[in-house]
Design a protein around this motif. Structure first.
Motif, short mmCIF file in Angstrom:
data_model
loop_
_atom_site.label_atom_id
_atom_site.label_comp_id
_atom_site.label_asym_id
_atom_site.label_seq_id
_atom_site.Cartn_x
_atom_site.Cartn_y
_atom_site.Cartn_z
N LEU A 139 -11.98 5.18 -0.14
CA LEU A 139 -12.40 6.46 -1.08
C LEU A 139 -12.84 5.25 -2.70
O LEU A 139 -14.07 5.80 -3.12
CB LEU A 139 -11.09 6.72 -2.54
N LEU A 159 -5.50 11.00 3.20
CA LEU A 159 -4.44 11.47 2.12
C LEU A 159 -3.82 12.40 1.37
O LEU A 159 -2.54 12.64 0.80
CB LEU A 159 -5.07 10.52 0.98
N VAL A 160 -4.92 13.51 1.75
CA VAL A 160 -4.40 14.83 1.20
C VAL A 160 -3.56 15.62 2.22
O VAL A 160 -2.23 16.28 2.14
CB VAL A 160 -5.29 15.80 0.39
N TRP A 161 -4.63 15.83 3.62
CA TRP A 161 -3.77 16.47 4.93
C TRP A 161 -2.63 15.53 5.53
O TRP A 161 -2.37 16.10 6.67
CB TRP A 161 -4.60 17.36 5.09
N LEU A 203 -9.69 10.82 2.71
CA LEU A 203 -9.56 12.48 1.54
C LEU A 203 -8.69 12.70 2.40
O LEU A 203 -7.74 13.05 1.66
CB LEU A 203 -11.13 12.61 0.75
#
Lengths: 158, 241
Positions: free
Chosen positions: B160, B78-80, B75
């Protein structure tokens, strides 16, 4: 990651966060729904109430699981076949089994019997599996009150 | 979080932490296992086989915890887009797989005398085996992507998606009739007597410290590999033709 325009720097990051969280939520929702849909199919065995309410066809291979009723285990005159009653608090199913039962197969404990229901309502088991419950207790503590047990444990640990 | 995403800063913390975690974990585990083997009394029904509990339960916890670590790191990746998260997920995969395998093997050994069978396809056992296969898939995928030098985002998505299995493992004994017993330790209460519970908790702590130490050591290895590769590439570019 700096965009040429004076856009707030965190925005794409937050966009991704929202998207990923939504995707994960949808995914878990789908997984839970699938597991929910499997509810009746993924059971490892029938309990006696299921078996009495909706009996499987005679001779069809099924598993029956429940508690061995206290005082119900008896050896038949042939010396190898045992007979006992499996109950779940609602219904009771008599079971016969000829063979070697696992060591943990005792009255008042859980059992899973593999076999088939006969036309006369008796379950003919071809294999027995003992089901252990979630309680772990040393032998000496069985039948003791909590206070007694605590004293014994304290003595053991000294 | 940004402060620790810097590999140099991470190494400054990880380097002195690795050895104490590993040593402390080994000591605690040795203590708990010796306690479980020699001090704890036999169970009222299972007898001596209850001692497998002290390996089986911590291994199961880390098998599932390892995948949760992969999922959280995925996660973050993917986000940061933190490269360190990629490395953390890759580092957690191998010990997670090993602990899952230990859990399956010890469970099977315990099942033979207790249930009367090595293996059954009930909800808990099947979903745990699926977790082992997910680990194999993740390790193969992450390694292939790293070797090709391509984007590791596919591995992160896999990490994920695979996390869906963890709550299924956890709930399998509640949702479905299974041969495996329902959870003994739930929030705030335990059906395990204190004589078993205390060494079990010590063993779990010890196993977890070992897991943490192995993950840190593997992260350092993977970082060193990345750096060595980058240096080789730079040297090849600078070399006179």
């Amino acid at each position: 990651m700096n965009s040429p325009r004076s856009r707030p720097a965190l925005k794409p990051k937050h966009q991704r966060l929202v998207l990923v969280v939504l995707a994960v939520l949808a995914l878990f929702g789908a997984g839970l729904l699938a597991a929910w849909g499997l509810r009746s199919q993924a059971n490892y065995f029938y309990v006696p109430a299921d078996m009495v309410a909706d009996p499987p066809a005679p001779g069809q291979a099924v598993r029956l699981g429940g508690m061995v009723e206290t005082g119900s285990i008896a050896t038949l005159p042939d010396g190898i076949t045992i007979r006992f009653v499996v109950g779940d608090g609602q219904e009771r199913v008599p079971v016969t089994f000829a063979g070697i039962a696992p060591a943990l197969f005792v009255e008042g404990s859980g059992v899973v019997a593999e076999g088939a229901l006969l036309a006369n309502g008796t379950f003919a088991a071809t294999n027995l599996l003992a089901k252990h419950d979630e309680n772990y207790m040393p032998r000496e503590l069985e039948g003791m009150s909590t206070a007694q047990a605590r004293t014994t444990v304290a003595e053991t640990l000294e | 979080m940004h402060a620790y995403a810097n590999p140099a800063r991470f190494l400054r913390i990880a380097r002195p932490l690795t050895a104490p975690l590993l040593l402390g974990g080994l000591l605690l585990t040795a203590l708990a296992l010796a306690w479980g083997l020699f001090v704890v009394p036999p169970d009222r029904l299972m007898g001596e086989t209850v001692r497998i509990l002290f390996v089986h339960v911590p291994a199961a916890w880390l098998g599932m915890g390892g995948w949760m670590a992969i999922a959280i790191a995925s996660l973050v990746e993917l986000v940061w887009r933190h490269p360190l998260a990629t490395i953390a997920a890759r580092a957690a995969a191998l010990p997670g797989a090993v602990f899952t395998a230990i859990c399956l093997a010890t469970g099977s050994i315990w099942g033979r005398p207790t249930w009367g069978t090595w293996w059954v396809w009930d909800g808990r056992l099947t979903s745990m085996l699926v977790l082992l296969f997910l680990y194999f898939g993740y390790i193969a995928l992450a390694q292939a992507l790293a070797r090709e030098g391509s984007s590791t985002r596919i591995a992160a998505i896999f990490g994920l998606v695979g996390a869906v299995n963890v709550p299924i493992i956890n709930r399998s004994v509640v949702w479905w009739n299974s041969l495996h017993q329902p959870p003994s330790i739930t929030l705030g209460q335990s059906a395990i007597d204190t004589v078993f519970l205390v060494p079990l908790l010590v063993a779990t702590l010890g196993f977890s410290l070992i897991f943490g130490g192995v993950v840190l050591a593997r992260m350092r290895t993977l970082l060193a590999e990345v750096q060595a590769e980058a240096r080789l590439r730079r040297r090849a570019l600078e070399a006179p033709v």
